[in-house]
Design an enzyme around this catalytic site. Structure first.
Site, short mmCIF file in Angstrom:
data_model
loop_
_atom_site.label_atom_id
_atom_site.label_comp_id
_atom_site.label_asym_id
_atom_site.label_seq_id
_atom_site.Cartn_x
_atom_site.Cartn_y
_atom_site.Cartn_z
N ARG A 57 0.83 -1.22 0.00
CA ARG A 57 0.00 0.00 0.00
C ARG A 57 0.86 1.26 0.00
NH1 ARG A 57 -2.25 1.41 4.64
NH2 ARG A 57 -2.54 -0.74 5.30
N TYR A 108 -15.86 19.19 -12.96
CA TYR A 108 -16.15 17.77 -13.09
C TYR A 108 -17.21 17.42 -12.04
CZ TYR A 108 -15.67 12.77 -13.44
OH TYR A 108 -15.94 11.44 -13.61
N ASP A 178 -6.96 21.01 -12.36
CA ASP A 178 -7.30 19.74 -12.99
C ASP A 178 -6.91 19.87 -14.46
OD1 ASP A 178 -8.54 17.61 -14.30
OD2 ASP A 178 -10.23 17.56 -12.90
N LYS A 203 -8.12 9.18 -18.67
CA LYS A 203 -8.51 9.81 -19.94
C LYS A 203 -7.34 9.83 -20.92
CE LYS A 203 -12.31 10.41 -17.61
NZ LYS A 203 -12.66 11.62 -16.91
#
Ligand SMILES: *Cc1c(COP(=O)(O)O)cnc(C)c1O
Length: 382
Positions: A57, A108, A178, A203
């Site tokens: 992790r 978004y 962003d 994306k």
């Protein structure tokens, strides 16, 4: 784990960085690509500080290779997450109760919804602004704890003046950009004053619509901020899968090529769409009469490959989307394949977005095939 590039990274161009960064050391019989490392744990030592990984992790060589690549392109140090939203939540997690957050109107939807939830729970004040209006952004930023900018915006493709916003806020208010729509190839927000860059790696960077991933990038010198974000990732556990990281790095290798083709296609399609009688308006900063054209030409290295078109109404837009055969009706964006959707089909989409607005994510197919399909769909409208 990864070898140094042949020259200092600053002197290599993005096309070269995309191909060279995040590779294993060049020793005989080493693979050219950083392998997929499936590891929930690593061999340890009494001295817990001797290894940098420790547990699955906390770190993974395959994520690290991808982080080296994204960091090199953005000019900073990257941390990858299981999705763009996980990356966004890591940023929001740093905010205390009672914080003031500046958010774009056209944000978004997942980020806007998450901020609303946290605002209700933690007594945040949320100031929503039009990010293309620099004066409004700066006025709202007075006394704020965080300014969140997305540019170009979704789905109205407006352009913020990042250099002006970054210069005015530097050292005063934390600025998050962003950069999903522009990619690090068209603008590098850290270089103009942003503190954190966010990517939905899902994306353009991954680019093939097959993997969910997110990333945050901070300046190399911002070690404290990096450590805070790393601590959130370690504790929340929203870590990327190793296969996903491998796929995203493979995608990153061709990002410059894909974007170049997609942008060239988008320019041609936007011009032809603007001349079609069924199209009321084309929103694309590459068109000379677009409100964002001059600003994008000044502040960005290209106009991107997202176009929105306004058709007469919802029924017309639905008929158009249903009539395409090559273009895929799908949400998301930035893949090699061209896709489109009527944005108001989502209940959360803003009422200010026209019912007939269709967002197109232009892919890398042949532009004449893409146009033929759009033209036949537009010509079929009643
Ligand atoms: C898709 C997207 C996100 C969220 O990314 P996920 O990987 O889907 O969680 C955030 N910002 C923008 C601009 C996006 O397009």
């Amino acid at each position: 784990m990864t070898s140094e590039p042949v020259q200092p990274a600053e002197r290599l161009r993005p096309e070269t960085l995309a191909v060279t960064v995040g590779r294993p050391a060049r020793v005989v019989d080493a693979p050219l690509n950083t392998p997929v490392t499936f590891a929930a744990t690593y061999v340890g030592d009494h001295d817990t500080t001797s290894g940098s990984l420790g547990y699955g992790r906390y770190g993974n060589p395959t994520w690290q290779a991808l982080e080296d690549g994204i960091g090199a392109l953005e000019g900073g140090r990257a941390l990858t997450f299981s999705s763009g939203m996980a990356a966004a939540h890591a940023v929001l997690d740093l905010l205390a109760p009672g914080s003031t957050v500046v958010l774009p109107y056209n944000c978004y939807l997942g980020v806007a919804a998450s901020v609303d939830v946290r605002a209700a729970k933690d007594g945040w004040t949320v100031r929503k602004v039009d990010v293309a209006d620099t004066d409004a952004v700066l006025a709202a930023a007075e006394g704020a704890d965080l300014v969140w900018v997305e540019s170009p915006t979704n789905p109205t493709i407006e352009v913020a003046d990042l250099p002006a916003i970054g210069a005015a806020l530097a050292g005063k208010v934390r600025l998050v950009v962003d950069n999903t729509f522009a990619t690090p190839l068209l603008q590098q927000p850290l270089a103009v004053g942003a503190d954190i860059v966010l990517h939905a790696v899902t994306k353009f960077i991954a680019g093939h619509s097959d993997a969910l991933l997110g990333a945050l990038v901070v300046r190399e010198s911002d070690t404290e901020l990096f450590a805070q974000l790393d601590a959130v990732r370690r504790s929340r556990g929203a870590t990327p899968g190793t296969m996903e990281a491998y796929l995203a790095l493979r995608g990153l290798r061709t990002l410059p090529l894909r974007l170049e083709r997609a942008q060239a296609n988008a320019q041609v399609l936007a011009e032809r769409l603007a001349a079609h009688p069924a199209v009321l308006r084309v929103r694309f900063p590459g068109l000379p009469d677009d409100p964002g054209h001059a600003r994008a030409a000044r502040t960005m290295a290209g106009f991107g490959s997202l176009i929105s078109v306004d058709l007469a109404d919802a029924a017309t837009a639905d008929a158009f989307v249903d009539a395409t055969r090559l273009w895929v009706f799908a949400t998301s964006l930035g893949g090699v394949e061209s896709s489109l959707e009527r944005r108001r089909r989502w209940a959360g989409e803003l009422p200010s977005v026209p019912e007939g607005l269709v967002r197109l994510s232009v892919g890398v197919e042949h532009v004449e095939d893409l146009w033929s399909d759009l033209a036949q769909a537009l010509n079929s409208l009643p």
